[in-house]
Design an enzyme around this catalytic site. Structure first.
Site, PDB file in Angstrom:
ATOM      1  CB  CYS A 224      -0.875   0.082   1.237  1.00 27.03           C
ATOM      2  SG  CYS A 224      -1.795  -1.375   1.613  1.00 27.03           S
TER       3      CYS A 224
HETATM    4  N1  LIG Z   1      -3.806  -0.452  -0.750  1.00 30.71           N
HETATM    5  C1  LIG Z   1      -4.201  -0.447   0.489  1.00 30.71           C
HETATM    6  N2  LIG Z   1      -4.591  -1.585   1.052  1.00 30.71           N
HETATM    7  N3  LIG Z   1      -4.267   0.692   1.120  1.00 30.71           N
HETATM    8  C2  LIG Z   1      -4.621   0.861   2.475  1.00 30.71           C
HETATM    9  C3  LIG Z   1      -5.185   2.214   2.715  1.00 30.71           C
HETATM   10  C4  LIG Z   1      -5.488   2.483   4.148  1.00 30.71           C
HETATM   11  C5  LIG Z   1      -6.128   3.814   4.375  1.00 30.71           C
HETATM   12  N4  LIG Z   1      -6.113   4.189   5.741  1.00 30.71           N
HETATM   13  C6  LIG Z   1      -7.545   3.807   3.870  1.00 30.71           C
HETATM   14  O1  LIG Z   1      -8.405   3.432   4.628  1.00 30.71           O
HETATM   15  O2  LIG Z   1      -7.817   4.197   2.761  1.00 30.71           O
END
Ligand SMILES: NC(=[NH2+])NCCC[C@H](N)C(=O)O
Length: 418
Positions: free
Chosen positions: A407
């Protein structure tokens, strides 16, 4: 809406595990200092951070990649360099500092305040948010007293964007082009415009970026897409999670643009249950080697898989439901008999915690070499037993936003798998 580049493209991502040459990250910073127990959930964080530690651990991650010869570009720096270009500064500020965003009676004064700032400070506020406390004491345009910051993100003068840490989601390189993603939650809507400014005006990108789909200046309605769902696995195939965040309305439009622009031949859609723990496909599935993936079985087993290919008018898209399990469909697309599957480690309690702590969210630097959080001991052990080299970074603070190495990176240049 496919925009062809005007000069030779320098970037492109041709697999999930081929050698990584260049990557975009965003360091933790001001935005994370803005997180409090009362606003962090609105801002999609499950907790507040010890920011200095998060910064150090992120720096450790960057150093690990640089030591392996990978070019690491950092978003605050890229944005500051973009804002050096006077046209870019004007383009971005005239789109951000509007009565709708900042408030009538404040927009002109705030614009004047920002116009005076050097590019690095301005970039910091555009990512970190602008609070009334940042304004000089003698600067009190009418309307400032209406601002009510303690109530969450919307009452900042400019909202803090702590999820820029997850560069994976905002834009997605898919083979020779990029998508400018309309993100699902309001807390992340402002991120894509910053990236459009960078790709349009930064000297490394200007004129050399082909956009497949998405435009932060357009209203995309229910068509939402986040890069944690988008995986250009190679062989003309893109795997896309249809998750809490990425909708069929977006996936089908992107598929169409990829087919028309000869960017891909097929899209594999993983239809997932909607839940925070599995907000994106990459929270439950990533590739670690040419023939190895890691999965969280509880969710992967529930996936319904579809394949989309080009079809003649009037349907344009040929959508087929697959009988085989998701992982087998992916293996087939890669030309393999099967993928070796490494499940999240530990008993059912531990494996659920490790998935929550991004245990399945690996970033491959080359085939069989991945970056993972240190805390997911049991999963990392299983990966190593399968012959994967696991490079650990500290996840204690960085993981609180619910994202790991996959991520926190947007590959810009990655080889196909040889
Ligand atoms: N590619 C990922 N899994 N990204 C995680 C993103 C986390 C971020 N806090 C959201 O809720 O958007």
């Amino acid at each position: 809406m496919t925009a062809p580049p005007t000069t030779q493209p320098r970037y492109g991502v041709h697999s999930e595990v081929g050698r990584l040459h260049s990557v975009l990250v965003c360091s933790p910073g001001l935005a994370h200092h803005r997180l409090t127990p009362s606003n962090c959930h609105d801002l999609l964080y499950d907790d507040v951070l010890w920011v200095e530690q998060a910064e150090q651990h992120h720096q450790g991650f960057v150093t690990l990649m640089k030591d392996r010869g990978i070019e690491v570009k950092e978003l605050h720096t890229l944005l500051a360099e973009t804002l050096h270009v006077p046209e870019a500064r004007d383009w971005l500020l005239s789109r951000k500092i509007t009565p709708d965003e900042v408030g009538l009676g404040l927009a002109t004064d705030i614009r004047e305040f920002l116009d005076e700032l050097d590019s690095a400070t301005l970039a910091d506020y555009l990512i970190g948010g602008l609070s009334t406390h940042d304004l000089p004491r003698d600067f009190s345009p009418p309307g400032v007293q209406l601002v009510r910051e303690e109530s969450g993100m919307t009452d900042y003068l400019l909202p803090p964007l702590p999820n820029t840490l997850f560069t994976r989601d905002t834009t997605s390189w898919v083979y020779g082009g990029v998508t400018l993603n309309p993100l699902y939650w309001p807390a992340r809507h402002a991120e894509t415009l910053l990236m459009k400014a960078v790709y349009s005006y930064h000297p490394d990108f200007a004129g050399a970026v082909r956009t497949w789909w998405g435009d932060p200046e357009m209203e995309h309605g229910f068509a939402t897409l986040e890069g944690g769902d988008v995986m250009p696995i190679g062989n003309g195939t893109v795997v896309i999670g249809m998750s809490e965040r990425s909708s069929r309305q977006a996936i089908t439009q992107l598929a169409m643009e990829l087919f028309l622009g000869e960017g891909a031949e097929q899209v594999i859609v993983a239809k997932m249950p909607r839940m925070r723990a599995a907000m994106h496909l990459d929270t439950v599935f990533t590739l670690a080697d040419r023939d190895v993936c890691t999965v969280f079985p509880g969710i992967i087993d529930q996936i319904e898989t579809f394949t989309i290919r080009e079809a003649p008018a009037p349907t344009f898209l040929d959508v087929n439901r697959e009988d085989r399990p998701f992982v087998d469909v992916v293996a087939g697309a890669l030309g393999l008999d099967h993928l070796r599957v490494i499940e999240t480690g530990g008993d059912r309690y531990m494996s659920e915690r490790q998935q929550w702590d991004s245990g399945n969210n690996l970033l491959a630097l080359e085939p069989g070499v991945v970056v993972a959080y240190d805390r997911n001991v049991a999963t990392n052990k299983k990966l190593r037993a399968a012959g994967v080299e696991v490079l650990e970074i500290v996840g204690a603070e960085l993981g609180r936003g619910r994202g790991g190495a996959h991520c926190m990176t947007q590959p810009l240049l990655r080889d196909p798998v040889d």
